[in-house]
Design an enzyme around this catalytic site. Structure first.
Site, PDB file in Angstrom:
ATOM      1  N   SER A 188       0.824  -1.212   0.000  1.00  0.00           N
ATOM      2  CA  SER A 188       0.000   0.000   0.000  1.00  0.00           C
ATOM      3  C   SER A 188       0.858   1.261   0.000  1.00  0.00           C
ATOM      4  O   SER A 188       0.370   2.345  -0.316  1.00  0.00           O
ATOM      5  CB  SER A 188      -0.938   0.013   1.209  1.00  0.00           C
ATOM      6  OG  SER A 188      -0.210   0.201   2.412  1.00  0.00           O
ATOM      7  N   CYS A 221      -1.599   0.916  10.657  1.00  0.00           N
ATOM      8  CA  CYS A 221      -1.068  -0.455  10.697  1.00  0.00           C
ATOM      9  C   CYS A 221      -1.113  -1.133   9.321  1.00  0.00           C
ATOM     10  O   CYS A 221      -2.110  -1.018   8.608  1.00  0.00           O
ATOM     11  CB  CYS A 221      -1.878  -1.258  11.713  1.00  0.00           C
ATOM     12  SG  CYS A 221      -1.595  -3.031  11.678  1.00  0.00           S
ATOM     13  N   PRO A 222      -0.034  -1.818   8.899  1.00  0.00           N
ATOM     14  CA  PRO A 222       1.275  -2.010   9.579  1.00  0.00           C
ATOM     15  C   PRO A 222       2.279  -0.906   9.288  1.00  0.00           C
ATOM     16  O   PRO A 222       3.400  -0.947   9.785  1.00  0.00           O
ATOM     17  CB  PRO A 222       1.752  -3.332   8.988  1.00  0.00           C
ATOM     18  CG  PRO A 222       1.220  -3.325   7.588  1.00  0.00           C
ATOM     19  CD  PRO A 222      -0.132  -2.644   7.664  1.00  0.00           C
ATOM     20  N   GLY A 223       1.905   0.078   8.447  1.00  0.00           N
ATOM     21  CA  GLY A 223       2.806   1.209   8.250  1.00  0.00           C
ATOM     22  C   GLY A 223       3.195   1.511   6.822  1.00  0.00           C
ATOM     23  O   GLY A 223       4.189   2.200   6.580  1.00  0.00           O
ATOM     24  N   GLY A 224       2.423   1.029   5.858  1.00  0.00           N
ATOM     25  CA  GLY A 224       2.754   1.287   4.455  1.00  0.00           C
ATOM     26  C   GLY A 224       2.807   2.766   4.117  1.00  0.00           C
ATOM     27  O   GLY A 224       3.727   3.226   3.434  1.00  0.00           O
ATOM     28  N   ASP A 240      -3.475   3.634  15.193  1.00  0.00           N
ATOM     29  CA  ASP A 240      -4.106   2.355  14.854  1.00  0.00           C
ATOM     30  C   ASP A 240      -4.025   1.443  16.068  1.00  0.00           C
ATOM     31  O   ASP A 240      -3.015   1.426  16.775  1.00  0.00           O
ATOM     32  CB  ASP A 240      -3.398   1.693  13.670  1.00  0.00           C
ATOM     33  CG  ASP A 240      -4.287   0.671  12.954  1.00  0.00           C
ATOM     34  OD1 ASP A 240      -4.825  -0.226  13.638  1.00  0.00           O
ATOM     35  OD2 ASP A 240      -4.441   0.770  11.728  1.00  0.00           O
ATOM     36  N   ASP A 260      -8.673   4.847  18.260  1.00  0.00           N
ATOM     37  CA  ASP A 260      -9.613   4.885  17.144  1.00  0.00           C
ATOM     38  C   ASP A 260      -9.314   6.125  16.295  1.00  0.00           C
ATOM     39  O   ASP A 260      -9.295   7.248  16.807  1.00  0.00           O
ATOM     40  CB  ASP A 260     -11.034   4.945  17.705  1.00  0.00           C
ATOM     41  CG  ASP A 260     -12.108   4.946  16.615  1.00  0.00           C
ATOM     42  OD1 ASP A 260     -11.759   5.141  15.430  1.00  0.00           O
ATOM     43  OD2 ASP A 260     -13.286   4.754  16.945  1.00  0.00           O
ATOM     44  N   ASP A 277      -5.946   5.841   5.164  1.00  0.00           N
ATOM     45  CA  ASP A 277      -6.344   4.753   4.257  1.00  0.00           C
ATOM     46  C   ASP A 277      -7.165   3.729   5.036  1.00  0.00           C
ATOM     47  O   ASP A 277      -6.839   2.548   5.068  1.00  0.00           O
ATOM     48  CB  ASP A 277      -5.099   4.105   3.637  1.00  0.00           C
ATOM     49  CG  ASP A 277      -5.456   3.113   2.528  1.00  0.00           C
ATOM     50  OD1 ASP A 277      -6.549   3.245   1.943  1.00  0.00           O
ATOM     51  OD2 ASP A 277      -4.657   2.198   2.258  1.00  0.00           O
ATOM     52  N   LYS A 306     -13.153   4.324  -0.270  1.00  0.00           N
ATOM     53  CA  LYS A 306     -13.458   2.990  -0.785  1.00  0.00           C
ATOM     54  C   LYS A 306     -14.769   3.058  -1.569  1.00  0.00           C
ATOM     55  O   LYS A 306     -15.764   3.624  -1.104  1.00  0.00           O
ATOM     56  CB  LYS A 306     -13.565   1.983   0.368  1.00  0.00           C
ATOM     57  CG  LYS A 306     -12.375   2.002   1.330  1.00  0.00           C
ATOM     58  CD  LYS A 306     -11.054   1.705   0.635  1.00  0.00           C
ATOM     59  CE  LYS A 306      -9.891   1.797   1.618  1.00  0.00           C
ATOM     60  NZ  LYS A 306      -8.588   1.543   0.983  1.00  0.00           N
TER      61      LYS A 306
END
Length: 366
Positions: A188, A221-224, A240, A260, A277, A306
């Site tokens: 991502s 998460c995970p940090g892209g 996250d 949150d 994202d 989305k």
């Protein structure tokens, strides 16, 4: 030449067609879109010949969401003779354009077209020489001159035309060629990198993507996406409930808040970038981004919406209208752009840049 050829992601031809039809009408250019499902392109045929060229010249490319590239073209050249494919192409361009600065022999972004790519690379060399001989193409590349396009949709079948370098995608096939960094936590990361290339001019990167800035990544998460910010030497609040990649935490540039994203508030008032994202309903994300901009919690934001399975163009248009309306109601001056990026799938990436009027003690945005 009465056609506008538009590249798009395969499967999004209907959205591309709906968009160009609406935008053309707003520019008093009327016609109809020809759509072939999963073809990766749309043909918009204008009733008035001069309208196609006018659209390609004056319809702001950066305002188009689902369009990767556009150029004006004549009728499809069919059954080009294998012994001489060049002459019909030169004939199509003769009298239509001269002294162009670049040539791109391209194919739609489909699996079926991959075999044609090899041919296009080989064919470009003799075609370029012939176009230069006929003074249609300059003897050297020139960035401020029109770009010639030859789009092969099948062996021996192509659309031929041109675009304007100040109103097109600078990328071959409209696709930035980015390499996945091996140390990134997820693929991502390429979405945000592409967004920077598309939305932030290269000569402004030092000012707007410079080291020492503070940024917030909601749904990190995970940090892209955090990876892209860290790579540019920013300090990042990663929000996250899930774990972040240890490699990012080891940099000392990431402060992980297990919270949150819809409730998080920045602990300082000098956050420049907000990126997001999160997999949520578009309206909910749009509302959250509006809140951040209205409260002055960030200066620029890039976020993804989305998309539903149906009426995707309508969904995006509705959310962008809602965003602009809320900002306007609160006296916020901002630029809003959206793009269906190459690395996006069922989503659209939105960029908003807020501008401040002169306020004592605050550095003005230029």
């Amino acid at each position: 030449m009465n056609k506008v050829i538009l590249y798009c992601r395969p499967g999004f031809e209907k959205e591309c067609a709906a968009e160009i039809t609406e935008k053309a009408t707003q520019h008093n250019a009327f016609g109809f879109a020809r759509v072939k499902e999963n073809s990766g392109y749309v043909v918009f045929e204008c009733y008035q010949h001069e309208d196609a060229e006018r659209l390609v010249k004056t319809l702001p490319f950066h305002e188009l969401i689902f369009v990767r590239q556009m150029f004006v073209s004549g009728d499809l050249l069919r059954d080009l003779p294998p012994e001489d494919r060049i002459t019909p192409i030169v004939g199509m361009l003769t009298g239509a354009i001269e002294r162009a600065g670049d040539l791109r022999v391209e194919v739609p972004d489909t699996n079926e077209s991959k075999e044609l790519m090899k041919f296009c690379r080989k064919f470009t060399v003799p075609l370029r020489a012939a176009l230069r001989e006929h003074k249609i193409l300059l003897g050297h590349e020139k960035a401020d001159r029109p770009v010639l396009h030859v789009l092969f949709i099948a062996p021996g079948c192509c659309y031929v035309g041109y675009s304007y370098s100040n109103n097109n995608s600078p990328f071959y096939m409209g696709i930035p060629r980015l390499k996945f960094p091996s140390d990134a936590p997820s693929r991502s990361t390429l979405k945000l990198e592409e967004a920077f290339h598309v939305f932030v001019p290269a000569d402004e990167w030092d000012e707007r993507l410079g080291s020492g800035m503070y940024a917030v990544d909601l749904g990190a998460c995970p940090g892209g996406w955090t990876y892209q910010l860290v790579k540019r030497s920013m300090m990042v609040y990663a929000v996250d409930n899930g774990p972040m990649a240890p490699s990012l935490m080891d940099t000392g540039q990431v402060m992980h808040h297990q919270a949150d994203g819809f409730r998080f508030e920045p602990p300082r008032n000098n956050v420049y970038w907000l990126v997001c994202d999160m997999v949520e309903k578009p309206a909910k994300v749009t509302s959250l981004m509006s809140d951040w901009l209205i409260k002055g919690w960030c200066r620029e934001t890039i976020f993804n919406l989305k998309l539903p399975m149906k009426k995707r163009y309508e969904e995006v248009s509705q959310n962008l209208a809602l965003l602009r309306e809320r900002l306007s109601e609160n006296g916020i001056h901002a630029e809003v752009h959206a793009k269906h990026l190459y690395h996006d799938r069922e989503e659209v990436t939105v960029h908003v840049r807020r501008f401040w009027s002169a306020v004592p003690g605050r550095r003005d945005e230029r």
